[in-house]
Write an enzyme that holds these catalytic residues in place. Structure first.
Site, PDB file in Angstrom:
ATOM      1  N   LYS A  29       0.832  -1.206   0.000  1.00 29.52           N
ATOM      2  CA  LYS A  29       0.000   0.000   0.000  1.00 29.52           C
ATOM      3  C   LYS A  29       0.873   1.265   0.000  1.00 29.52           C
ATOM      4  O   LYS A  29       0.614   2.203  -0.762  1.00 29.52           O
ATOM      5  CB  LYS A  29      -0.939  -0.039   1.225  1.00 29.52           C
ATOM      6  CG  LYS A  29      -1.912   1.115   1.312  1.00 29.52           C
ATOM      7  CD  LYS A  29      -3.092   0.771   2.181  1.00 29.52           C
ATOM      8  CE  LYS A  29      -2.815   0.832   3.672  1.00 29.52           C
ATOM      9  NZ  LYS A  29      -2.526   2.202   4.161  1.00 29.52           N
ATOM     10  N   SER A  30       1.896   1.285   0.828  1.00 25.19           N
ATOM     11  CA  SER A  30       2.747   2.483   0.912  1.00 25.19           C
ATOM     12  C   SER A  30       3.434   2.742  -0.422  1.00 25.19           C
ATOM     13  O   SER A  30       3.496   3.886  -0.901  1.00 25.19           O
ATOM     14  CB  SER A  30       3.831   2.283   1.981  1.00 25.19           C
ATOM     15  OG  SER A  30       3.242   2.182   3.244  1.00 25.19           O
ATOM     16  N   ARG A  34       2.928   5.976  -3.266  1.00 23.58           N
ATOM     17  CA  ARG A  34       4.085   6.777  -3.679  1.00 23.58           C
ATOM     18  C   ARG A  34       4.308   6.695  -5.184  1.00 23.58           C
ATOM     19  O   ARG A  34       4.682   7.678  -5.821  1.00 23.58           O
ATOM     20  CB  ARG A  34       5.322   6.321  -2.896  1.00 23.58           C
ATOM     21  CG  ARG A  34       5.257   6.803  -1.427  1.00 23.58           C
ATOM     22  CD  ARG A  34       6.090   5.913  -0.529  1.00 23.58           C
ATOM     23  NE  ARG A  34       6.185   6.400   0.843  1.00 23.58           N
ATOM     24  CZ  ARG A  34       5.243   6.237   1.778  1.00 23.58           C
ATOM     25  NH1 ARG A  34       4.082   5.647   1.495  1.00 23.58           N
ATOM     26  NH2 ARG A  34       5.436   6.694   3.003  1.00 23.58           N
ATOM     27  N   SER A 177       6.958   9.113  11.886  1.00 27.84           N
ATOM     28  CA  SER A 177       5.879   8.758  10.959  1.00 27.84           C
ATOM     29  C   SER A 177       6.345   8.957   9.529  1.00 27.84           C
ATOM     30  O   SER A 177       6.759  10.047   9.139  1.00 27.84           O
ATOM     31  CB  SER A 177       4.660   9.650  11.239  1.00 27.84           C
ATOM     32  OG  SER A 177       3.839   9.728  10.095  1.00 27.84           O
ATOM     33  N   GLN A 179       4.479   8.974   7.035  1.00 27.25           N
ATOM     34  CA  GLN A 179       3.531   9.844   6.336  1.00 27.25           C
ATOM     35  C   GLN A 179       3.958  11.298   6.501  1.00 27.25           C
ATOM     36  O   GLN A 179       3.962  12.076   5.538  1.00 27.25           O
ATOM     37  CB  GLN A 179       2.118   9.637   6.885  1.00 27.25           C
ATOM     38  CG  GLN A 179       1.595   8.238   6.583  1.00 27.25           C
ATOM     39  CD  GLN A 179       0.205   7.997   7.111  1.00 27.25           C
ATOM     40  OE1 GLN A 179      -0.320   8.792   7.891  1.00 27.25           O
ATOM     41  NE2 GLN A 179      -0.392   6.891   6.711  1.00 27.25           N
ATOM     42  N   ASP A 328       1.609  -1.369  11.817  1.00 26.76           N
ATOM     43  CA  ASP A 328       0.332  -1.844  11.267  1.00 26.76           C
ATOM     44  C   ASP A 328       0.055  -3.312  11.626  1.00 26.76           C
ATOM     45  O   ASP A 328      -1.047  -3.809  11.376  1.00 26.76           O
ATOM     46  CB  ASP A 328       0.320  -1.680   9.741  1.00 26.76           C
ATOM     47  CG  ASP A 328       0.278  -0.205   9.343  1.00 26.76           C
ATOM     48  OD1 ASP A 328      -0.161   0.622  10.157  1.00 26.76           O
ATOM     49  OD2 ASP A 328       0.693   0.114   8.208  1.00 26.76           O
ATOM     50  N   LYS A 355      -4.850   5.594  14.520  1.00 23.23           N
ATOM     51  CA  LYS A 355      -4.906   4.959  13.196  1.00 23.23           C
ATOM     52  C   LYS A 355      -6.368   5.015  12.705  1.00 23.23           C
ATOM     53  O   LYS A 355      -7.158   5.810  13.200  1.00 23.23           O
ATOM     54  CB  LYS A 355      -4.372   3.529  13.281  1.00 23.23           C
ATOM     55  CG  LYS A 355      -2.876   3.467  13.600  1.00 23.23           C
ATOM     56  CD  LYS A 355      -2.051   4.024  12.465  1.00 23.23           C
ATOM     57  CE  LYS A 355      -0.561   4.018  12.771  1.00 23.23           C
ATOM     58  NZ  LYS A 355       0.219   4.726  11.769  1.00 23.23           N
ATOM     59  N   ARG A 359      -6.879   1.481  17.604  1.00 24.65           N
ATOM     60  CA  ARG A 359      -6.697   0.023  17.450  1.00 24.65           C
ATOM     61  C   ARG A 359      -6.447  -0.695  18.765  1.00 24.65           C
ATOM     62  O   ARG A 359      -6.726  -1.897  18.871  1.00 24.65           O
ATOM     63  CB  ARG A 359      -5.574  -0.271  16.444  1.00 24.65           C
ATOM     64  CG  ARG A 359      -6.021   0.024  15.027  1.00 24.65           C
ATOM     65  CD  ARG A 359      -4.987  -0.333  13.986  1.00 24.65           C
ATOM     66  NE  ARG A 359      -5.568  -0.196  12.652  1.00 24.65           N
ATOM     67  CZ  ARG A 359      -4.874   0.003  11.539  1.00 24.65           C
ATOM     68  NH1 ARG A 359      -3.555   0.089  11.595  1.00 24.65           N
ATOM     69  NH2 ARG A 359      -5.485   0.108  10.381  1.00 24.65           N
ATOM     70  N   ARG A 401      -7.645  -3.516   9.084  1.00 20.01           N
ATOM     71  CA  ARG A 401      -6.718  -4.454   9.724  1.00 20.01           C
ATOM     72  C   ARG A 401      -7.380  -5.166  10.914  1.00 20.01           C
ATOM     73  O   ARG A 401      -7.047  -6.297  11.233  1.00 20.01           O
ATOM     74  CB  ARG A 401      -5.436  -3.735  10.145  1.00 20.01           C
ATOM     75  CG  ARG A 401      -4.716  -3.131   8.938  1.00 20.01           C
ATOM     76  CD  ARG A 401      -3.258  -2.856   9.169  1.00 20.01           C
ATOM     77  NE  ARG A 401      -2.743  -1.902   8.199  1.00 20.01           N
ATOM     78  CZ  ARG A 401      -2.395  -2.189   6.947  1.00 20.01           C
ATOM     79  NH1 ARG A 401      -2.486  -3.420   6.496  1.00 20.01           N
ATOM     80  NH2 ARG A 401      -1.932  -1.259   6.140  1.00 20.01           N
TER      81      ARG A 401
HETATM   82  C1  S3P Z   1       2.287   4.614   6.103  1.00 20.15           C
HETATM   83  C2  S3P Z   1       2.901   4.857   7.291  1.00 20.15           C
HETATM   84  C3  S3P Z   1       2.368   4.413   8.586  1.00 20.15           C
HETATM   85  C4  S3P Z   1       1.339   3.295   8.421  1.00 20.15           C
HETATM   86  C5  S3P Z   1       0.367   3.556   7.317  1.00 20.15           C
HETATM   87  C6  S3P Z   1       1.086   3.780   5.999  1.00 20.15           C
HETATM   88  C7  S3P Z   1       2.893   5.181   4.874  1.00 20.15           C
HETATM   89  O1  S3P Z   1       1.746   5.509   9.215  1.00 20.15           O
HETATM   90  O2  S3P Z   1       0.643   3.101   9.622  1.00 20.15           O
HETATM   91  O3  S3P Z   1      -0.499   2.444   7.175  1.00 20.15           O
HETATM   92  O4  S3P Z   1       2.547   4.730   3.767  1.00 20.15           O
HETATM   93  O5  S3P Z   1       3.717   6.093   5.001  1.00 20.15           O
HETATM   94  P1  S3P Z   1       2.613   6.553  10.061  1.00 20.15           P
HETATM   95  O6  S3P Z   1       3.679   7.000   9.152  1.00 20.15           O
HETATM   96  O7  S3P Z   1       1.708   7.695  10.407  1.00 20.15           O
HETATM   97  O8  S3P Z   1       3.087   5.799  11.259  1.00 20.15           O
END
Ligand code: S3P
Length: 441
Positions: A29-30, A34, A177, A179, A328, A355, A359, A401
């Protein structure tokens, strides 16, 4: 309707039986998010193989299309092509950018859009995303001159971004993080001078790897790669991206394969980036039987196949240090803890509370409904395993999840369970229920 609207009837989850066979989990997914985002601001075409065709990346694609980016249809098994508009080519959208359930979409978009001088953007999401903290991105972006406004002093969506010229600076992320870090790296590409992003602990590094592959002038330094320097002004060039299977989706099979009597599963083509493999270390701590086969490198990311067989497990303990590398996977590890003799302990996981759902609270509530012996803490959980669980009326509470974690718990329970809002799984793993049916024997 989106998977998290939850108006379908509860899914019946039968207990017992075993799991065997091979499974290919969908794309990471990440990396999927991107590849769409970086492809959008590159020059030329980006071709993506293995893009996750799930709701979250679809949200990213839908937002980019509203800003004039051409993206071919996203279908399972198909190649996706993104026609880049260049670093400054994103158009002001006529409509609200709907990020759905996806925190990654909203947070990375904030960084992507903050430096679009003179353009205005509104970002919104579903009920879950509207509750999630956004100041963690808006605040460091403000130190670069960004203008992000929202409810609750800029913390909550809907958010408004007034694009402006950003200043290069040295900026820290308030939490480890990926993100937040990735939002700042995207903003840095459009700043007037060099930016250094410093994170308190290393989070997943897919952005750094992929931005460099696209040709960004980006240097990673410092202990564990926590200082990232970006020089703006260069051109990103469209690439071919091969997305490996998501280890966060493989995690459900790794735990199911470890606890379900007689289980023997091979999960093919799983991304093994070291910033994501905390789950494998915890499974090793538990004496799980997991073998990594065919280790290889695919388009700049380490990949392998994972074979898992059921065995007796020991309890585990982990905390803050490993958390960014398995954040996750905590819900499914709570389930794993229920099926090993002894007390497992999770700490340093306060981030779990912000999240898609809280969770820690949701997993504690749902596992207790099955009779689990556990205590929830502010930043984690203590779980005394070894007691058998009973089938119950369960609820994903709209969290993908949680839905998949509870499916594994239900297989091991005595009696039938039902799971409300099971369709939430489609946020990251649309074929999860089909794979479960196929592997169940
Ligand atoms: C992600 C980073 C994680 C993760 C999320 C996807 C990403 O979050 O929990 O499912 O793609 O950068 P955080 O960066 O906020 O921890």
């Amino acid at each position: 309707m989106s998977a998290t609207d939850g108006i379908s009837s509860p899914r019946v989850l039968k207990a017992g039986g075993s799991l065997s066979g091979n499974v290919r989990v969908p794309g990471d997914k990440s990396i999927s998010h991107r590849s769409l985002l970086f492809g959008a601001i590159a020059e030329g075409t980006t071709t993506i193989e293995g893009l996750l065709p799930a709701e979250d990346p679809l949200s990213t694609a839908a937002c980019l299309r509203l800003m004039g980016v051409e993206i071919s249809p996203i279908e399972a098994g198909g190649l996706v092509s993104v026609t880049g508009v260049g670093l400054d080519g994103l158009q002001e959208p006529d409509q609200v950018l709907n990020c759905g359930n996806s925190g990654t979409t909203m947070r990375l978009m904030l960084g992507l859009l903050a430096g679009r001088d003179g353009r205005h953007f509104i970002l919104d999401g579903d009920a879950s995303l509207r509750r999630r903290p956004m100041r963690r991105v808006g605040q460091p972006l403000a130190s670069m001159g960004a203008e992000v406004r929202g409810r609750n002093a800029g913390n909550l969506a809907p958010l408004a971004v007034q694009g402006c010229r950003l200043r290069g600076t040295v900026v820290g992320t308030p939490v480890a993080s990926a993100q937040v870090k990735s939002a700042l790296l995207l903003a840095a590409l459009t700043a007037d001078s060099e930016t250094t992003v410093i994170e308190p602990a290393q989070s997943r590094d897919h952005s750094e790897r992929m931005l460099r592959a696209f040709g960004a002038d980006l240097e990673v330094n410092g202990e564990m790669g926590r200082h990232i320097r970006v020089k703006p002004g260069g051109t990103l060039h469209g690439q071919t991206v091969v997305v490996p299977g998501d280890i966060s989706s493989a995690a459900f099979w790794l735990v199911a394969g470890s606890v379900i009597p007689g289980a023997d599963l091979t999960i093919e083509n799983v991304g093994l980036n070291p910033t994501r493999t905390g789950i494998l270390e915890v499974l090793t701590q538990m004496d799980a039987n997991v073998e990594v086969l065919n280790r290889r490198d695919v388009a700049g990311e380490p990949v392998g196949d994972l074979r898992v067989k059921q065995t007796d497990l020991k309890p585990f303990q982990f905390g803050e240090e490993i958390m960014p590398r398995l954040v996750d996977e905590v819900p499914i590890l709570c389930v794993a803890a229920c099926f090993c003799d002894g007390e497992s302990r999770i700490s340093g996981g306060a981030e779990l509370r912000v999240k898609e759902t809280d969770r820690l609270a949701v997993m504690a509530r749902q596992l207790k409904a099955m009779g689990a012996d556990l205590e929830e803490h502010e930043d984690g959980m203590t779980i005394r395993g070894g007691r058998s669980l009973s089938g119950a009326a369960l609820d994903s509470e709209t969290d993908h999840r949680v839905a998949m974690s509870l499916a594994v718990a239900a297989l091991m329970a005595n009696g039938v369970s039902t799971l409300a809002r099971s369709e939430a799984a489609a946020v990251s793993y649309p074929t999860f229920w089909d794979d479960l049916e196929r592997l169940h024997c």
